[in-house]
Design a protein around this motif. Structure first.
Motif, PDB file in Angstrom:
ATOM      1  N   ALA A  96      -2.093  -2.598  -8.568  1.00 17.46           N
ATOM      2  CA  ALA A  96      -2.016  -1.807  -8.933  1.00 17.46           C
ATOM      3  C   ALA A  96      -2.127  -0.645  -8.277  1.00 17.46           C
ATOM      4  N   PHE A  97      -3.198   0.064  -8.468  1.00 16.51           N
ATOM      5  CA  PHE A  97      -3.819   0.908  -8.189  1.00 16.51           C
ATOM      6  C   PHE A  97      -4.369   0.895  -6.097  1.00 16.51           C
ATOM      7  N   PHE A  98      -3.813  -0.718  -5.942  1.00 18.67           N
ATOM      8  CA  PHE A  98      -3.858  -0.075  -4.347  1.00 18.67           C
ATOM      9  C   PHE A  98      -2.902   0.485  -3.936  1.00 18.67           C
ATOM     10  N   LYS A  99      -1.806  -0.096  -4.872  1.00 21.33           N
ATOM     11  CA  LYS A  99      -0.583  -0.031  -4.203  1.00 21.33           C
ATOM     12  C   LYS A  99      -0.166   1.377  -4.433  1.00 21.33           C
ATOM     13  N   ASN A 100      -0.567   2.024  -5.816  1.00 16.17           N
ATOM     14  CA  ASN A 100      -0.860   3.149  -5.533  1.00 16.17           C
ATOM     15  C   ASN A 100      -0.901   4.225  -5.117  1.00 16.17           C
ATOM     16  N   HIS A 101      -2.267   3.996  -4.450  1.00 17.32           N
ATOM     17  CA  HIS A 101      -2.747   4.494  -3.305  1.00 17.32           C
ATOM     18  C   HIS A 101      -2.201   4.594  -1.729  1.00 17.32           C
ATOM     19  N   GLY A 102      -1.452   3.189  -1.506  1.00 15.20           N
ATOM     20  CA  GLY A 102      -0.979   3.800  -0.001  1.00 15.20           C
ATOM     21  C   GLY A 102      -1.117   1.731   0.960  1.00 15.20           C
ATOM     22  N   PHE A 103      -1.171   1.292  -0.147  1.00 11.23           N
ATOM     23  CA  PHE A 103      -1.686  -0.400   0.787  1.00 11.23           C
ATOM     24  C   PHE A 103      -1.192  -1.068   0.617  1.00 11.23           C
ATOM     25  N   SER A 104       0.285  -1.387   1.548  1.00  9.56           N
ATOM     26  CA  SER A 104       0.729  -2.698   1.221  1.00  9.56           C
ATOM     27  C   SER A 104       0.722  -3.702   1.510  1.00  9.56           C
ATOM     28  N   GLU A 105       1.364  -4.772   1.228  1.00  8.47           N
ATOM     29  CA  GLU A 105       0.804  -5.788   0.714  1.00  8.47           C
ATOM     30  C   GLU A 105       0.177  -7.027   2.161  1.00  8.47           C
ATOM     31  N   PRO A 106       0.499  -6.459   2.694  1.00  9.52           N
ATOM     32  CA  PRO A 106      -0.394  -6.851   3.762  1.00  9.52           C
ATOM     33  C   PRO A 106      -2.128  -7.129   3.907  1.00  9.52           C
ATOM     34  N   GLN A 107      -1.697  -5.627   3.925  1.00 13.47           N
ATOM     35  CA  GLN A 107      -3.443  -5.511   3.255  1.00 13.47           C
ATOM     36  C   GLN A 107      -4.130  -5.345   2.407  1.00 13.47           C
ATOM     37  N   LEU A 119     -11.200  -7.502  -7.284  1.00 19.06           N
ATOM     38  CA  LEU A 119     -10.533  -8.463  -8.583  1.00 19.06           C
ATOM     39  C   LEU A 119     -10.825  -7.556  -9.897  1.00 19.06           C
ATOM     40  N   VAL A 120     -11.795  -8.151  -9.721  1.00 24.35           N
ATOM     41  CA  VAL A 120     -12.719  -7.805 -11.125  1.00 24.35           C
ATOM     42  C   VAL A 120     -13.099  -6.322 -10.974  1.00 24.35           C
ATOM     43  N   SER A 121     -12.910  -5.682 -10.238  1.00 20.60           N
ATOM     44  CA  SER A 121     -13.841  -3.919 -10.073  1.00 20.60           C
ATOM     45  C   SER A 121     -13.020  -3.461 -11.125  1.00 20.60           C
ATOM     46  N   ASP A 122     -13.545  -2.406 -11.521  1.00 23.40           N
ATOM     47  CA  ASP A 122     -13.698  -1.405 -12.930  1.00 23.40           C
ATOM     48  C   ASP A 122     -12.475  -0.052 -11.538  1.00 23.40           C
ATOM     49  N   VAL A 123     -11.802   0.493 -12.133  1.00 18.62           N
ATOM     50  CA  VAL A 123     -11.028   0.581 -11.423  1.00 18.62           C
ATOM     51  C   VAL A 123     -11.285   1.802 -11.453  1.00 18.62           C
ATOM     52  N   GLU A 124     -11.783   3.289 -12.353  1.00 18.83           N
ATOM     53  CA  GLU A 124     -11.730   4.016 -13.424  1.00 18.83           C
ATOM     54  C   GLU A 124     -13.508   4.416 -12.493  1.00 18.83           C
ATOM     55  N   THR A 125     -14.775   3.603 -12.683  1.00 28.29           N
ATOM     56  CA  THR A 125     -15.960   4.041 -12.692  1.00 28.29           C
ATOM     57  C   THR A 125     -16.611   3.290 -11.480  1.00 28.29           C
ATOM     58  N   THR A 126     -15.184   2.147 -10.326  1.00 26.58           N
ATOM     59  CA  THR A 126     -16.443   2.015  -9.146  1.00 26.58           C
ATOM     60  C   THR A 126     -15.220   2.394  -8.334  1.00 26.58           C
ATOM     61  N   LEU A 127     -13.672   1.930  -8.258  1.00 27.89           N
ATOM     62  CA  LEU A 127     -13.002   1.941  -6.785  1.00 27.89           C
ATOM     63  C   LEU A 127     -12.771   3.452  -6.759  1.00 27.89           C
ATOM     64  N   LEU A 128     -12.174   4.355  -7.414  1.00 30.34           N
ATOM     65  CA  LEU A 128     -11.194   5.542  -8.035  1.00 30.34           C
ATOM     66  C   LEU A 128     -12.112   5.850  -7.165  1.00 30.34           C
ATOM     67  N   PRO A 129     -13.417   6.905  -8.040  1.00 28.37           N
ATOM     68  CA  PRO A 129     -14.890   7.319  -7.062  1.00 28.37           C
ATOM     69  C   PRO A 129     -15.301   7.560  -5.700  1.00 28.37           C
ATOM     70  N   LYS A 130     -14.739   6.153  -4.727  1.00 30.03           N
ATOM     71  CA  LYS A 130     -14.737   6.364  -3.667  1.00 30.03           C
ATOM     72  C   LYS A 130     -13.685   6.824  -2.419  1.00 30.03           C
ATOM     73  N   LEU A 131     -12.607   6.584  -3.600  1.00 37.67           N
ATOM     74  CA  LEU A 131     -11.333   7.081  -2.820  1.00 37.67           C
ATOM     75  C   LEU A 131     -11.182   8.077  -2.463  1.00 37.67           C
ATOM     76  N   GLU A 132     -11.642   9.210  -3.516  1.00 37.32           N
ATOM     77  CA  GLU A 132     -11.729  10.277  -3.599  1.00 37.32           C
ATOM     78  C   GLU A 132     -12.710  10.400  -3.057  1.00 37.32           C
ATOM     79  N   PHE A 133     -13.484  10.424  -2.917  1.00 35.89           N
ATOM     80  CA  PHE A 133     -15.693  11.108  -2.079  1.00 35.89           C
ATOM     81  C   PHE A 133     -14.632  10.844  -0.547  1.00 35.89           C
ATOM     82  N   PHE A 134     -13.940   9.598  -0.009  1.00 33.90           N
ATOM     83  CA  PHE A 134     -13.621   9.841   1.517  1.00 33.90           C
ATOM     84  C   PHE A 134     -12.502  11.043   1.594  1.00 33.90           C
ATOM     85  N   ARG A 135     -11.941  11.082   0.765  1.00 31.40           N
ATOM     86  CA  ARG A 135     -10.812  12.145   0.643  1.00 31.40           C
ATOM     87  C   ARG A 135     -11.175  13.257   0.986  1.00 31.40           C
TER      88      ARG A 135
END
Length: 399
Positions: A96-107, A119-135
């Motif tokens: 759901a996190f990836f879909k909300n951030h613009g990833f298509s199903e094939p991606q 798939l077992v990553s923590d969205v808030e502490t692991t994934l989101l900070p990286k996306l925010e940094f790049f943006r």
């Protein structure tokens, strides 16, 4: 990993959890051997249950990867070797996190296939900070989605210990905008220990007389060139010099790029293929000096182009060795349609011979001017003929 024997010491007696009723196994003093046989029985029982539990977990994971993530049966089984889960709660959140951030199903499928543990990553502490940094560095959402789906390893890298230090290291040579360009061209760039790889290689180039501007240009446009271990990179530099490339000239870095894109065994194999069409080793090296990146052409592409130009069109093999850039051209969009069209002109007597450079190394507009509009009386008919060759060549097969 999943096989274990649950033991516990209770008031001096050895007790083993042997069943769901939690019965305690006591060892008789008069029959010590009963311990061994009893433990074997209990161990076998527990092992069976552990295997059963593991199998259920893997089965659930494989089913989830196929139904929710779009993986094939084979890919799901491979992915399940690296990640397993009993429930889908966290995996659902990640998707759901990836879909909300613009990833298509094939991606998303591509990303999970390459890095299933995400798939077992923590969205808030692991994934989101990286996306925010790049943006925060100005990477657009579409570009970021492509970078991460092409190289999901970044999502497993530490933001503080890997990504930010790598970005800071690159900022010594490139602006933020050019760093983003470099990462888009080579997403693995931020996954390297740049202090151990990039900096020694840059110093080696400077010591060999490569201008700093040429190094920076390469880091920006062809960053993978510099991402080789220092020992291997030194071999490449020495090899380029031995072949006659001059470090102070831009072509030196182009040669390094071509050399960095393949192993030594692949390099040797390429030159064996060149020999099949009569090129000597000297002539092959001459071709490399003229246009280094032609060696990146696949064996199939090389054979197809040479087969058409030599066997069908009648050009001398060594003539192509002197113009190796032709091998990089599109077979179906340029080489075949122009070649077939030229053969029609020859059969109609409109031209007496074909010049390889004029045929293939001219722009579309200049080609039409020289080979179509030049024949005013037949121009309309010839233009239609040329268009037919373009359409026909889309399905062209060699042999």
């Amino acid at each position: 990993m999943f096989y274990f024997l649950c033991k516990r010491i209770l008031h001096g007696r050895l007790a083993v959890a042997a069943s769901q009723s939690h019965k305690v196994l006591c060892v008789s003093k008069n029959n010590p051997s009963s311990l061994s046989s009893s433990l074997l029985g209990v161990s076998a029982s527990l092992t069976f249950r552990c295997i059963s539990s593991s199998s259920k977990k893997q089965s659930f994971t494989v089913s989830y990867l196929k139904k929710k993530c779009g993986l094939s049966s084979e890919s799901a089984l491979t992915a399940a070797k690296y990640v397993q889960f009993k429930t889908s709660d966290r995996a659902d959140t990640v998707i759901a996190f990836f879909k909300n951030h613009g990833f298509s199903e094939p991606q998303i499928t591509r990303l999970i296939k390459r890095r299933p543990v995400v798939l077992v990553s923590d969205v808030e502490t692991t994934l989101l900070p990286k996306l925010e940094f790049f943006r925060s560095k100005g990477i657009s959402s579409p570009d970021l989605v492509k970078i991460l789906s092409d190289n999901p390893t970044i999502l497993g890298s530490s933001l503080e210990k890997q990504i930010i230090p790598s970005f800071n290291c690159l900022s010594n040579f490139l602006s933020e905008e050019k760093i983003i360009d470099a990462v888009k061209r080579y997403p693995r760039l931020l996954s390297y220990d740049l202090n151990a790889v990039l900096l020694p290689n840059i110093n080696l180039l400077l010591d060999n007389g490569v201008p700093e501007c040429n190094i920076v240009t390469t880091l920006h446009s062809l960053p993978s060139t510099l991402m080789r271990g220092p020992i291997q990179f030194k071999d490449m530099v020495d090899g380029a010099k031995d072949m006659g490339f001059i470090p102070s000239r831009p072509m030196f870095m182009v040669a390094l790029f071509a050399m960095s894109s393949m192993s030594k065994s692949t390099w040797k194999k390429k030159f064996e293929v060149f020999k099949k069409f009569g090129w000597s080793e000297k002539e092959a090296f001459e071709a490399f000096r003229r246009y280094p990146t032609f060696v990146r052409v696949s064996e199939d592409k090389f054979m197809a182009v040479m087969d058409f130009l030599v066997n069908k069109m009648g050009f001398q093999s060594l003539l192509i060795a002197k113009r190796p850039r032709i091998l990089m051209m599109s077979l179906d969009k340029k080489i075949v349609p122009r070649g077939l069209y030229a053969q029609d002109l020859l059969s109609k007597g409109l031209i007496r011979h074909v010049n390889l450079q004029a045929l293939l190394e001219t722009s579309d507009d200049l080609f039409v001017e020289k080979f179509v509009n030049r024949f005013k009386a037949e121009a309309s008919e010839l233009l239609k003929l040329y268009q037919e060759k373009l359409n026909h060549s889309k399905n062209w097969k060699i042999g």
